[in-house]
Design an enzyme around this catalytic site. Structure first.
Site, PDB file in Angstrom:
ATOM      1  N   HIS A 122       0.733  -1.039  -0.181  1.00 33.35           N
ATOM      2  CA  HIS A 122      -0.083   0.059   0.152  1.00 33.35           C
ATOM      3  C   HIS A 122       0.780   1.318   0.145  1.00 33.35           C
ATOM      4  CE1 HIS A 122      -3.528  -2.808   1.499  1.00 33.35           C
ATOM      5  NE2 HIS A 122      -3.745  -1.938   0.497  1.00 33.35           N
TER       6      HIS A 122
ATOM      7  N   ASP B 214      -6.236   4.612  -1.207  1.00 36.17           N
ATOM      8  CA  ASP B 214      -5.520   4.126  -0.230  1.00 36.17           C
ATOM      9  C   ASP B 214      -4.753   5.530   0.415  1.00 36.17           C
ATOM     10  OD1 ASP B 214      -6.620   1.551   0.209  1.00 36.17           O
ATOM     11  OD2 ASP B 214      -5.136   0.974  -1.533  1.00 36.17           O
TER      12      ASP B 214
ATOM     13  N   ASP C  68      -8.777  -1.832  -8.325  1.00 37.56           N
ATOM     14  CA  ASP C  68      -8.025  -1.905  -6.952  1.00 37.56           C
ATOM     15  C   ASP C  68      -7.609  -3.368  -6.952  1.00 37.56           C
ATOM     16  OD1 ASP C  68      -7.124  -1.177  -4.591  1.00 37.56           O
ATOM     17  OD2 ASP C  68      -9.035  -1.759  -3.683  1.00 37.56           O
TER      18      ASP C  68
END
Length: 323
Positions: A52, A93, A202
Site C-alpha cells: 500500500h 488508499d 483496485d
C-alpha cells in the site's frame, strides 16, 4: 535514478492523464495547485509499505484509465465522471498504515474509534483526500456546492473499495446485468459503474501478465505477514491469512483469485465484453494455474484444501492488504 522515477510515478502519470483527457482546461485548474496536490498525495502514501504505497496508487490509476477507455464508458462518461474516477484511483488508499481494520480495532487505534469500526480505512482515505483538496484549494474557484458535491462523490467511490462489502456491490452489478437495465445516460448508473471500475482497478493485479502479477502478489503477502508478525509480538490473535507459518503466497492468492477476483471480473467481462476484459480473464486463469503448480502436495484431500481456501478468503477483513 530508476527508484526516483518509480517513486514519482503517481505524480507523473496523473499529470499526464489529466492533460490527456483535457481536464486541466475544462475545469480551469491551476497547474501549480494541481502539482502541489499530487505531490502531497504522493508523500502521504507510506512508501515503506510493501504494497500500500504510491506505486500501488499509480498502478490502480493506470488500470482505471484503461477501464475509462472501454467503449461503453468512453462514449457515456462526462468530464466530471472522468475527473472523479481518476482522483478516486489516485487517493483511494491515501495514508494507508499497512495494517487492516481488525488490527486497528483490536489495538484501540484512534481511527477505529473515529469511524466507529465501520469502513475505517476507506473513510480515512477519503477524509485525507478531502483535506488535501481543501489545503491546496484545488477546487476553490468552483461554486461551493459543486466542490462539496465532488467531495461527496469522491467519498462514494473510495468507500466502494471496502472489501467487506464486495458481495453487496457484486450482487447489485449482477442484477443490473441480468435485467439489462443499466442506463449510462443516468448519472446514478454511471456513478455505480465507476464504483465497479474502481473496484476492478483496485484488485486487478491477478489479471496482469504473470511476471508483474507475481511481484504484486509477493508484495501484498509480505504486508500481510508483517502484520501477523506484529500481532505475534504483542500476543494478539493473528488475523486470517497473516500467519507466515500456516499460509503461503500461493494458497493466499489462489483463495483470493477464486472467491474475490474471478467473480468480479467475470461480471465486468459480461458488462464490457471487450478484448481487454477477455484478456484479463485469460491472465487470471493462467496465473491461478501457475500458483496451483507451486503448491506443495497437500496432505489432505482436494475437498479439504478447497474448503480451507474458501474459509480463508471469506475471512478477508475490511481494509485487508488485498484492497
Amino acid at each position: 535514478i530508476i527508484w526516483i522515477v518509480i517513486r514519482n510515478s503517481l505524480v507523473t502519470l496523473t499529470l499526464y492523464l489529466l492533460s490527456h483527457y483535457g481536464l486541466i482546461e475544462l475545469f480551469q485548474l491551476d497547474m501549480v495547485k494541481v502539482h502541489r496536490f499530487l505531490v502531497l498525495v504522493q508523500e502521504d502514501y507510506h512508501n515503506h509499505n510493501p504494497y500500500h504505497n504510491s506505486v500501488h496508487a499509480a498502478d490502480v490509476t493506470q488500470a482505471m484509465h484503461c477501464y475509462l477507455k472501454e467503449p461503453k464508458l468512453a462514449k457515456s462518461l462526462t468530464s466530471c465522471d472522468i475527473l472523479l474516477g481518476l482522483l478516486a484511483a489516485v487517493t483511494h488508499d491515501l495514508d494507508h498504515p499497512g495494517v487492516n481494520q481488525p488490527f486497528l480495532i483490536k489495538t484501540n487505534h484512534y481511527l477505529a474509534a473515529l469511524y466507529r469500526n465501520t469502513s475505517v480505512l476507506e473513510n480515512h482515505h477519503w477524509r485525507s483526500a478531502v483535506g488535501l483538496l481543501r489545503e491546496t484549494e484545488l477546487f476553490s474557484h468552483l461554486p461551493a456546492e459543486d466542490s462539496l458535491n465532488m467531495e461527496r462523490q469522491l467519498g462514494s467511490l473510495i468507500l466502494a473499495t471496502d472489501i467487506s462489502r464486495q458481495n453487496e456491490y457484486l450482487s447489485k452489478f449482477r442484477t443490473h446485468l441480468d435485467q439489462e437495465d443499466l442506463c449510462l445516460g443516468n448519472a446514478s448508473h454511471r456513478h455505480f459503474v465507476l464504483q465497479m471500475a474502481l473496484k476492478c482497478a483496485d484488485i486487478c493485479n491477478p489479471c496482469r501478465p504473470w511476471e508483474l502479477s507475481k511481484q504484486w502478489s509477493e508484495k501484498v503477502t509480505e504486508e500481510f505477514f508483517h502484520q501477523g508478525d506484529i500481532e505475534k509480538k504483542h500476543k494478539l490473535e493473528v488475523s486470517p491469512l497473516c500467519d507466515s507459518e500456516t499460509n503461503s503466497i500461493a494458497d493466499v492468492q489462489i483463495g483470493f483469485m477464486t472467491y474475490v477476483v474471478e467473480p468480479l471480473f467475470a461480471e465486468w467481462a459480461r458488462f464490457s465484453d471487450t478484448r481487454l476484459s477477455q484478456t484479463m480473464l485469460g491472465h487470471l486463469c493462467l496465473n491461478k494455474a501457475s500458483w496451483n503448480a507451486m503448491q506443495p502436495e497437500a496432505s489432505g484431500s482436494s475437498e479439504e484444501l478447497e474448503s480451507e481456501q474458501e474459509a480463508s478468503s471469506r475471512a478477508l477483513p475490511q481494509g485487508s492488504p488485498q484492497s
